[in-house]
Design an enzyme around this catalytic site. Structure first.
Site, short mmCIF file in Angstrom:
data_model
loop_
_atom_site.label_atom_id
_atom_site.label_comp_id
_atom_site.label_asym_id
_atom_site.label_seq_id
_atom_site.Cartn_x
_atom_site.Cartn_y
_atom_site.Cartn_z
N SER A 1 1.32 -9.87 -0.31
CA SER A 1 1.03 -8.44 -0.32
C SER A 1 1.33 -7.70 0.98
O SER A 1 1.46 -6.47 0.97
CB SER A 1 -0.44 -8.24 -0.70
OG SER A 1 -1.27 -9.12 0.04
N LYS B 1 0.82 -1.22 0.00
CA LYS B 1 0.00 0.00 0.00
C LYS B 1 0.85 1.27 0.00
O LYS B 1 0.40 2.32 -0.41
CB LYS B 1 -0.94 0.01 1.22
CG LYS B 1 -2.04 -1.03 1.18
CD LYS B 1 -3.26 -0.52 0.50
CE LYS B 1 -4.52 -1.36 0.58
NZ LYS B 1 -4.49 -2.70 1.08
C1 PLP Z 1 -5.20 -3.78 0.74
C2 PLP Z 1 -4.57 -5.12 0.75
C3 PLP Z 1 -4.88 -6.08 -0.23
C4 PLP Z 1 -5.91 -5.86 -1.30
O1 PLP Z 1 -5.63 -4.76 -2.12
P1 PLP Z 1 -6.75 -4.05 -2.99
O2 PLP Z 1 -6.05 -3.02 -3.78
O3 PLP Z 1 -7.75 -3.46 -2.02
O4 PLP Z 1 -7.41 -5.12 -3.81
C5 PLP Z 1 -4.19 -7.29 -0.22
N1 PLP Z 1 -3.27 -7.55 0.75
C6 PLP Z 1 -2.95 -6.65 1.70
C7 PLP Z 1 -1.92 -7.02 2.70
C8 PLP Z 1 -3.59 -5.41 1.73
O5 PLP Z 1 -3.26 -4.53 2.69
#
Ligand code: PLP
Length: 326
Positions: A305, A54
């Protein structure tokens, strides 16, 4: 009306955010490669500054603010990781920052934002209600809203990860990516499909509340009730007024698959036991998918992510699992 972003905007984002973000490692997973009968690599965005990808989108949005907007301050709503990223960049830039959260956001996430100097307003039972709180504050205080996903600058920021992946693994033929609001998936898929439309992009969401999945089936953005999930960073709607991520996900993703809470738990334990890494539930959905499905390609990249996991939750999961013998 524009419903897509340009590749140029992703390159601009890369240049803008370079001083703020880390280029994260792409590592080969031996065990998953053997299991899949092909190459499987994992993109370790859990090692990104602030513990999730993010930061890329947040940095791109904040660095593009006008001097007047910087003086007034910024505002965000979030399930946790976006707020953390916005608060972190705001502090770097000396910009005041307010974050609206629902009551569902766990306290360890709230504390992280406060420690970066953000003012936290915690109200409402869902991300959609936190959005309403933010809209009211935006008007009252003249703050600039930095949306968590449905914003061209944020999507372009997340897309910079796609440029890194193409450099690190140019042979990629399959991408597995977590999906909530779709900023990550839209940005990545935009870049990856521009490199080669034949690359398969598979989104993964959690069974209990997959807003994008239901929206695609309904043919328009729909609301889903939030429920408890180990993948709490995937909670929240996609916005009934969604302008970018919904059409981009429809256009660029090949499909979205769902994984259960048990499978997410197994993914988190797998990361710890076999990869030596800590990830949160929202990132584990990628591993849940790779442990459950046969990849359609020979060179697969999975996105891990984020790594902002509650220590007690992780300990409980590790206690419950069967300890591997190898
Ligand atoms: C926000 C987030 C997601 C999903 O991302 P989007 O852009 O909302 O689809 C996936 N994994 C983590 C760790 C996140 O913080």
């Amino acid at each position: 009306m524009k419903t897509d972003i340009t590749l140029k905007s992703v390159y601009q984002a890369r240049q803008r955010i370079a001083p703020v973000i880390r280029k994260t490692p792409l590592v080969r997973s031996t065990i998953l490669s053997e299991k899949q009968g092909g190459e499987v690599c994992l993109k370790l965005e859990n090692l990104q500054e602030t513990g999730s990808f993010k930061l890329r989108g947040a940095a791109n949005a904040l660095l593009a603010l006008t001097p007047e907007q910087k003086t007034q301050g910024v505002l965000a709503f979030s399930t946790g990781n976006h707020g953390r990223a916005v608060a972190w960049v705001a502090r770097e830039l000396g910009v005041s920052c307010t974050i609206c959260l629902s009551q569902r956001v766990p306290s360890y996430r709230v504390e992280a934002m406060k420690s970066f100097g953000a003012e936290v307003v915690q109200e409402g039972a869902s991300q959609d209600e936190a959005y309403d709180t933010a809209l009211a504050l935006e008007k009252d205080r003249g703050l600039t809203m930095v949306k968590p996903f449905d914003d061209p600058l944020v999507i372009a920021g997340q897309g910079t990860m796609g440029l890194e992946i193409l450099e690190q693994q140019p042979g990629i033929d399959t991408l597995v990516v977590p999906v909530s609001g779709g900023g990550l998936a839209a940005g990545l898929a935009r870049v990856i499909k521009a490199a080669d439309p034949a690359i398969t992009v598979i989104g993964v969401s959690m069974e209990v509340a997959p807003a994008m999945y239901h929206s695609i089936r309904a043919g328009k953005p729909v609301e889903v009730a939030e429920k408890d999930s180990l993948a709490d960073a995937l909670l929240g709607g996609i916005g009934l007024d969604n302008a970018y991520t919904y059409p981009m996900v429809v256009k660029y993703l090949d499909r979205i698959d769902l994984v259960s809470e048990t499978e997410i738990e197994a993914g988190m334990a797998f990361a710890y036991d076999h990869q030596g890494i800590l990830i949160e539930g929202a990132a584990a959905v990628t591993l849940s998918w790779l442990l459950k499905h046969q990849s359609p390609g020979k060179t697969t990249v999975g996105i891990l992510s984020g790594g902002n996991v509650d220590t007690q939750t992780l300990l409980d999961i590790l206690k419950r699992r069967q300890i591997p013998t190898n």
